[in-house]
Design an enzyme around this catalytic site. Structure first.
Site, PDB file in Angstrom:
ATOM      1  N   SER A  41      25.250-129.209  50.412  1.00 56.27           N
ATOM      2  CA  SER A  41      24.101-129.645  49.611  1.00 56.27           C
ATOM      3  C   SER A  41      24.448-130.656  48.532  1.00 56.27           C
ATOM      4  O   SER A  41      23.555-131.316  48.000  1.00 56.27           O
ATOM      5  CB  SER A  41      23.426-128.427  48.958  1.00 56.27           C
ATOM      6  OG  SER A  41      24.355-127.711  48.163  1.00 56.27           O
ATOM      7  N   ASP A  82      19.737-127.364  39.044  1.00 62.18           N
ATOM      8  CA  ASP A  82      19.402-125.959  39.269  1.00 62.18           C
ATOM      9  C   ASP A  82      20.670-125.145  39.111  1.00 62.18           C
ATOM     10  O   ASP A  82      21.671-125.649  38.588  1.00 62.18           O
ATOM     11  CB  ASP A  82      18.696-125.745  40.617  1.00 62.18           C
ATOM     12  CG  ASP A  82      19.566-126.095  41.820  1.00 62.18           C
ATOM     13  OD1 ASP A  82      20.805-126.121  41.690  1.00 62.18           O
ATOM     14  OD2 ASP A  82      18.991-126.337  42.904  1.00 62.18           O
ATOM     15  N   HIS A 101      23.400-126.978  41.533  1.00 63.87           N
ATOM     16  CA  HIS A 101      23.497-128.409  41.788  1.00 63.87           C
ATOM     17  C   HIS A 101      23.342-129.244  40.523  1.00 63.87           C
ATOM     18  O   HIS A 101      22.785-128.788  39.530  1.00 63.87           O
ATOM     19  CB  HIS A 101      22.453-128.808  42.833  1.00 63.87           C
ATOM     20  CG  HIS A 101      22.542-127.991  44.078  1.00 63.87           C
ATOM     21  ND1 HIS A 101      21.721-126.896  44.310  1.00 63.87           N
ATOM     22  CD2 HIS A 101      23.383-128.072  45.136  1.00 63.87           C
ATOM     23  CE1 HIS A 101      22.042-126.348  45.480  1.00 63.87           C
ATOM     24  NE2 HIS A 101      23.043-127.042  45.992  1.00 63.87           N
TER      25      HIS A 101
END
Length: 692
Positions: free
Chosen positions: A50, A342, A345
């Site tokens: 991610s 978040d 990340h």
């Protein structure tokens, strides 16, 4: 990386290594955002999780834990959710931008794809292990299979020869491993982790990664870029599940990341030796991100531990957007003030900063991970001007302008004048100390017995041009002739074989050009022909900003109290030319290795922020006139009157032209061990001394 219902980057620079068509570099400005099928430019192929997923998971059957296709993701830059786990762009997006490429599209994005610029295979939640979030993500093994489809497409469209050219010039960017180590802690599923020791588990992860790298290499890929793993246990998502024994961070997962990073460095080092033409860069994401977490204000952030979007302590619950099992979430007003977007990340601001640092990374062999023999003797040969002259000019027929064999020079360390243009030691003296060598004797006072540790040929006032202060100094050409004398004496003393070995292992340190503003590299090439392979260079300092130049500024001129612009501009041009010459020499000379230090940038930093480096004054300690910029220190020159400060260590400059011992020590430390590529690179001197 992914969340759960409980919670939720070694040494030339990376920008010149990664993306280039003919030299051993990765990123260069040879890119264009558009290109024809036959245009010669590099492509970017992206693999990972991610941290690099630009939206592949939008097109697979998975859960919202592994998707970010909803608001507020994407709000800062795109103004809509793209599938990126950030408020805006990712590290890979910035790298593509700096390489003058368009945004690299996700492989699974519908529509006619053209792969000439590259493609993004990354998948949020993916790991090197197939078992990591199996069935919900695109594993690294599957990403490799997608790459092979692209390879076939290129061969069909362009033919084998042109496809081979694109594949060999391309950069293969990886961010992988985070989920392999964090997923057991996020899901409470420790089955695979507990079935083996931690080192064995890391070995399996690295083994899978090795297979992928080798298959890409077999297809023709040659240039690989990696980020190592950050301190995962200190991420908000993992910090909130720490045990009492772990303190502020979840130490168990951080220890796994540390083992992984060590194994990754060893793997890449070994592959570099085993695979012909294999080149790599590794970015120390661990250190660079930790710096921002621990000292956010230094990098323009207000918060380094708490996420912008989420809920709970540190906003560590993975609830951003309210589409996951926990619906409640808080959202900060300005993501640019946060390191974390978040609970796992990074914000676009953090991604952009890290991407810029990635572009400057030392490449091919990271400095901190080389295997060195325990005992190796390396001599140090020093060439240059007054910044390195340890007393050669004491023994030539010259004037007091080029000699400092009188007080107060030498007062801080030696307690007597030695011929050094400082209150104490020079940068070269500290380098010798760090290399566990004695003070390197000057050639004109040395005996043959001392040559085995090296010799200092530097002469205050010298330049690369014979005409620079001709007749009063030892120019670089003459210094080279002295080196040849030393070479012959070493052969007589040690024998040809031993002398050749000493010369090839030695480090050759240069500070030259301040006196004539231009470096001629034919001289350095001759040292290469004599057997020298490892060279260290001190870039020119901001000449227009030193006290002796600032004192020349006409009162009321546009320069005000800043710097003499012509001198500063000449230094910039010199440093640019030197940098380009070193890169060219590295390309054409086998085994040529070099280290540079950005003396210009280091001095400017200290001039602008003296207190941060322990200085009270940026003017000279000893001299007369404005800034004590008249070179009258000691009263032996044309102007006899001078002032001298009480504590030279509080001054950036000792006299009108030369740094104090304290400043020299700081510069030497950066030259010796700094791993910040835009400060010292592509190797530091410590690495050069230990390279076989």
């Amino acid at each position: 990386m992914r969340g759960s219902d409980r919670v939720h980057t070694e040494y030339d620079n990376f920008s010149k290594f990664t993306f280039e068509t003919s030299k051993s570099v990765i990123f260069s400005t040879t890119f264009g955002a558009k290109r024809s099928e036959k245009e010669e430019a590099a492509s970017l192929f992206i693999f990972g999780d991610s941290f690099l997923d630009a939206g592949n998971n939008n097109y697979i059957n998975t859960t919202t834990l592994d998707q970010a296709n909803f608001w507020p993701y994407g709000q800062t830059f795109f103004s809509f959710p793209t599938g990126r786990f950030s408020d805006g762009r990712l590290i890979s997006d910035f790298i593509a931008e700096y390489a003058k490429l368009p945004l690299i599209p996700p492989f699974l994005q519908p529509g006619a794809q053209r792969y000439y610029n590259g493609v993004n295979f990354a998948s949020a939640g993916a790991g090197a292990l197939v078992e990591t979030f199996q069935g919900d993500v695109i594993s690294l093994k599957t990403q490799l299979s997608y790459y092979k489809k692209v390879e076939c497409w290129l061969r069909e469209k362009l033919g084998n020869d042109e496809a081979k050219l694109i594949i060999s010039r391309a950069v293969y960017l990886f961010s992988i491993g985070t989920n392999d180590y964090a997923s057991p802690f996020l899901t409470n599923n420790f089955t695979l982790l507990n079935s083996s020791s931690h080192s064995e588990y890391v070995g399996i992860v690295i083994g899978n990664l090795t297979t992928v790298i080798k298959e890409i290499y077999e297809s023709g890929g040659r240039k690989f870029a990696f980020t190592n793993l950050p301190t995962l246990g200190c991420f908000p998502a993992l910090r909130i599940i720490r045990t009492e024994d772990d303190g502020r961070c979840l130490k168990k997962v951080s220890s796994l990341a540390k083992l992984h990073n060590k194994a990754l460095s060893k793997l890449l080092f070994d592959l570099n030796k085993q695979l012909k033409g294999f080149k790599y860069s590794i970015f120390d994401m661990n250190r660079r991100l930790r710096e921002r977490m621990n000292h956010p204000s230094k990098y323009g952030f207000e918060e380094g531990e708490t996420a912008c979007c989420g809920t709970g302590e540190f906003r560590g619950v993975f609830s951003c957007g309210g589409k996951r099992p926990v619906k409640e979430f808080q959202l900060c007003e300005n993501p640019n003030q946060f390191v974390f977007w978040d609970s796992i990340h990074l914000t676009e601001m953090a991604n952009g900063q890290l991407a810029q640092e990635i572009l400057l990374i030392p490449i091919i062999i990271p400095q901190g991970h080389l295997k060195f023999p325990k005992k190796v003797h390396v001599a140090l040969f020093i060439f240059g001007d007054s910044y390195f002259d340890a007393g050669n000019n004491n023994y030539i027929n010259t004037t007091a302008d080029y000699q400092v064999n009188f007080r107060p020079y030498g007062e801080s360390f030696f307690k007597y004048p030695t011929g050094r243009f400082s209150d104490g030691r020079l940068v070269s003296d500290f380098i010798a100390e760090y290399a566990k060598l004695p003070l390197i004797s000057t050639f004109l006072q040395s005996s043959t017995d001392q040559f085995t540790s090296g010799v200092n040929f530097a002469s205050a006032g010298a330049g690369t041009l014979v005409e620079t202060h001709q007749g009063l100094v030892i120019d670089l050409k003459t210094q080279l002739s002295y080196f040849k004398v030393v070479e012959q004496q070493l052969k007589q003393k040690l024998g040809d074989a031993a002398a050749k070995k000493l010369i090839s292992k030695a480090v050759y340190l240069f500070s030259i050009g301040s006196n004539d503003y231009f470096t001629l590299f034919s001289t350095n090439s001759k040292i290469y022909e004599e057997g020298g392979r490892k060279f260290g260079f001190l870039y020119l300092l901001p000449l227009g900003c030193i006290p002796s130049m600032k004192v020349l500024i006409v009162p009321g001129s546009t320069s005000g109290n800043s710097c003499q612009e012509d001198g500063t501009e000449l230094a910039k041009l010199h440093n640019k030319a030197l940098s380009e010459s070193l890169q060219e020499l590295e390309r054409v000379l086998e085994e040529f290795r070099y280290s540079y230090h950005d003396f210009y940038g280091s001095l400017i930093e200290r001039m602008n922020n003296p207190e941060a480096y322990g200085f009270k004054e940026v003017m000279a300690c000893c001299g007369s006139g404005t800034y004590r910029g008249i070179l009258s220190c000691g009263g032996k020159r044309e102007i006899k009157e001078y002032e001298v400060c009480e504590k030279p260590s509080e001054y950036l400059f000792f006299d009108a032209d030369h740094p104090s011992e304290m400043a020299s020590k700081q510069i030497a430390e950066l030259m010796w061990s700094s791993e910040i590529p835009n400060v010292t690179g592509p190797y530091n001197l410590k690495t050069l001394f230990h390279l076989i």
